[in-house]
Design an enzyme around this catalytic site. Structure first.
Site, PDB file in Angstrom:
ATOM      1  CE  LYS A 259      -0.962   0.319   4.947  1.00 26.59           C
ATOM      2  NZ  LYS A 259      -1.990   0.322   5.966  1.00 26.59           N
ATOM      3  NE  ARG A 260       6.038   2.413   3.753  1.00 23.57           N
ATOM      4  CZ  ARG A 260       6.949   3.308   4.046  1.00 23.57           C
ATOM      5  NH1 ARG A 260       7.880   3.631   3.180  1.00 23.57           N
ATOM      6  NH2 ARG A 260       6.930   3.900   5.215  1.00 23.57           N
TER       7      ARG A 260
END
Ligand code: GLU
Length: 496
Positions: free
Chosen positions: A253-254
């Site tokens: 999700k970064r």
């Protein structure tokens, strides 16, 4: 054989597309063999698991059309299907391993563990913590036991050598023991770790095939040993390739939105997202790109999974979604999809409280809420030019907020406020000025309703995608700037 497969998500945070991907393959495998597909909730991490997250897992898997035959919400003969309700079962099994000498109580403190690891390192060895490092002499063990000191239960593991694990797709995998710790099975609070709970449950739930992500391969030796200790047959293992970002790194999700809720909010059709997940490492025998779940079920063959890391590419997904919208929906169906997606009563009820007091006519609704229904906003650096702070400070605010919010587990308005206020105070910037660039990045203008409310409505992945976009349109952050920002950010968090 009665084939039984399972998906075993942990209800922490947003439902991950990777969970849906693994669920899809488990479902197809079970259906192809007329077997059962089970959903088990792995919520032994009591601090991070939430009932809300559990519910969202059910909702989003069902939205995709992935239905299970047994699970906490539908019942079945092998329950309870929620690990937090199976504490006695794990305690009993841990005791069994203690009695047979395959596990031991470990009274080592955190400080001792650090010391032990350092000593191993200092001796030039590169190996894990083994029972021989951890087990105390009898008198000391007795003393700590009498004192009522906290302990964990750990499994016995070999000091060296290797083990061969068979994988349905990968064949024989040889793994070495050197780097395998004497794994904790029961934590000091009596809760099991993933390894104990997972093995015990897969056995008791009569799971025959474990199809899971490649990141679990390194757990396989411990699991194999646990099956041996218990005297049980091990299910067939099959480690599916991990989904990857376009730069080949593990989908995270970064870098990319990973929450199913994001894809829902962006207006992807469940059929298209599922179709795309089906193409992750797998293909139809005729190589056709667009296919439905029933098509996939008909043609399913696990051996058609290719192990090269499948790239989860948003452009490709969008292209496929477009095909589904244009080719597979009548205008009536499209209207229904739109209503279900955003124009439903529930959605309106969550949005309207924020804009009612700003409305004169009903036609104010669309312009005032357009930013909520959009994907990434079409803003430019000009959009930020009227703000009081310099661009460098605006970039810092966006980047720090991105980092800070990445770790937020309960994505709610009040928590968002607390985090952002913390950063504003730490940077000694007035809250109003601090929030201004966030307003532009998230809502497109400073005149919309509270940016914290907007973030709460948009969800974490969409908010973060917009913050990343804001950083890009402001010119991005160079490597050098990033280094100094990281340093400053660490300073804030350590209170310096
Ligand atoms: N609870 C684990 C997860 O969240 C399950 C892994 C497995 O399938 O064994 O991914």
């Amino acid at each position: 054989m009665n084939v039984r497969t399972r998906i075993a998500p942990s209800p922490t945070g947003d439902p991950h597309v990777g969970t849906a991907y693994i669920a899809l393959f488990n479902l197809c495998f079970a259906r192809q063999h007329n077997g059962k597909f089970v959903l088990r909730i792995e919520d032994t991490d009591r601090a991070r698991s939430t009932a809300h997250s559990e519910q969202v897992i059910y909702d989003s898997l069902r939205w995709l059309g992935l239905d299970w035959d047994e699970g906490p919400d539908v019942g079945g003969n092998y329950g309870p299907y929620r690990q937090s309700e199976r504490g006695d079962i794990y305690a009993k099994h841990a005791q069994q391993l203690l009695d047979s000498g395959h596990a031991f109580k470990c009274y080592r403190t955190t400080a001792e563990l650090v010391e032990l690891r350092e000593a191993i390192k200092a001796s030039g060895e590169n190996r894990a913590l083994k029972p021989s490092d951890l087990i105390l002499d009898e008198a000391e063990q007795q003393r700590r036991q009498k004192q009522g000191d906290a302990y964990v239960v750990r499994m016995q593991v070999p000091a060296s050598g290797s083990v061969v694990v068979h994988d349905l797709l990968r064949g024989e995998i040889e793994l070495h023991w050197d780097n395998v710790d004497a794994q904790i099975l029961l934590k000091s609070d009596g809760m099991p770790t993933y390894h104990l709970a997972n093995v015990v449950d897969d056995h008791l739930m009569e799971i025959t095939h474990v199809l899971r992500g490649e990141e679990w391969i390194n757990s396989a030796p411990k699991h194999k040993l646990l099956y041996e200790y218990f005297g049980w047959d091990m299910p067939v293992l099959c480690h599916l390739p991990l989904l990857r970002n376009p730069d080949k790194s593990k989908l995270s999700k970064r870098k990319n939105p990973t929450s199913i809720l994001y894809y829902q909010r962006m207006g992807y059709l469940p059929e298209a997202l599922l179709n795309y997940l089906g193409r992750m490492g797998w293909s139809m025998p005729d190589e056709r790109e667009k296919f439905s779940l029933p098509d996939m079920l008909d043609a399913f063959d696990i051996q058609r999974v290719s192990l090269g890391g499948p790239i989860f590419d948003l452009e490709k997904l969008k292209w496929l979604n477009g095909l589904w919208i244009r080719e597979s929906l009548s205008v009536e169906q499209l209207a229904d999809k739109l209503i279900e997606w955003g124009l439903n009563r529930e959605n309106l009820l969550s949005i309207l409280p924020h804009i009612q007091q700003r409305m004169d006519t009903l036609s104010d609704f669309i312009p005032k809420t357009a930013f909520l229904g959009s994907g990434v906003l079409g803003i430019t650096d000009q959009s930020f030019s009227e703000l009081k702070l310099e661009t460098a400070d605006q970039l810092k605010i966006l980047q720090f907020s991105l980092w800070r919010l990445e770790t937020l587990s309960h994505w709610q308005r009040d928590n968002l406020f607390t985090e952002l206020k913390f950063l504003a105070d730490a940077l000694e910037i007035k809250l109003k000025d601090f929030l201004a660039p966030l307003f532009i990045a998230v809502s497109g203008s400073t005149s919309s309703f509270s940016v914290m409310d907007a973030m709460a409505l948009l969800g974490s992945d969409m908010t973060r995608a917009r913050l990343r976009n804001g950083i890009d349109v402001l010119g991005g952050v160079s490597k050098k700037q990033m280094k100094s920002m990281e340093k400053a950010y660490r300073g804030i968090n350590s209170g310096n």
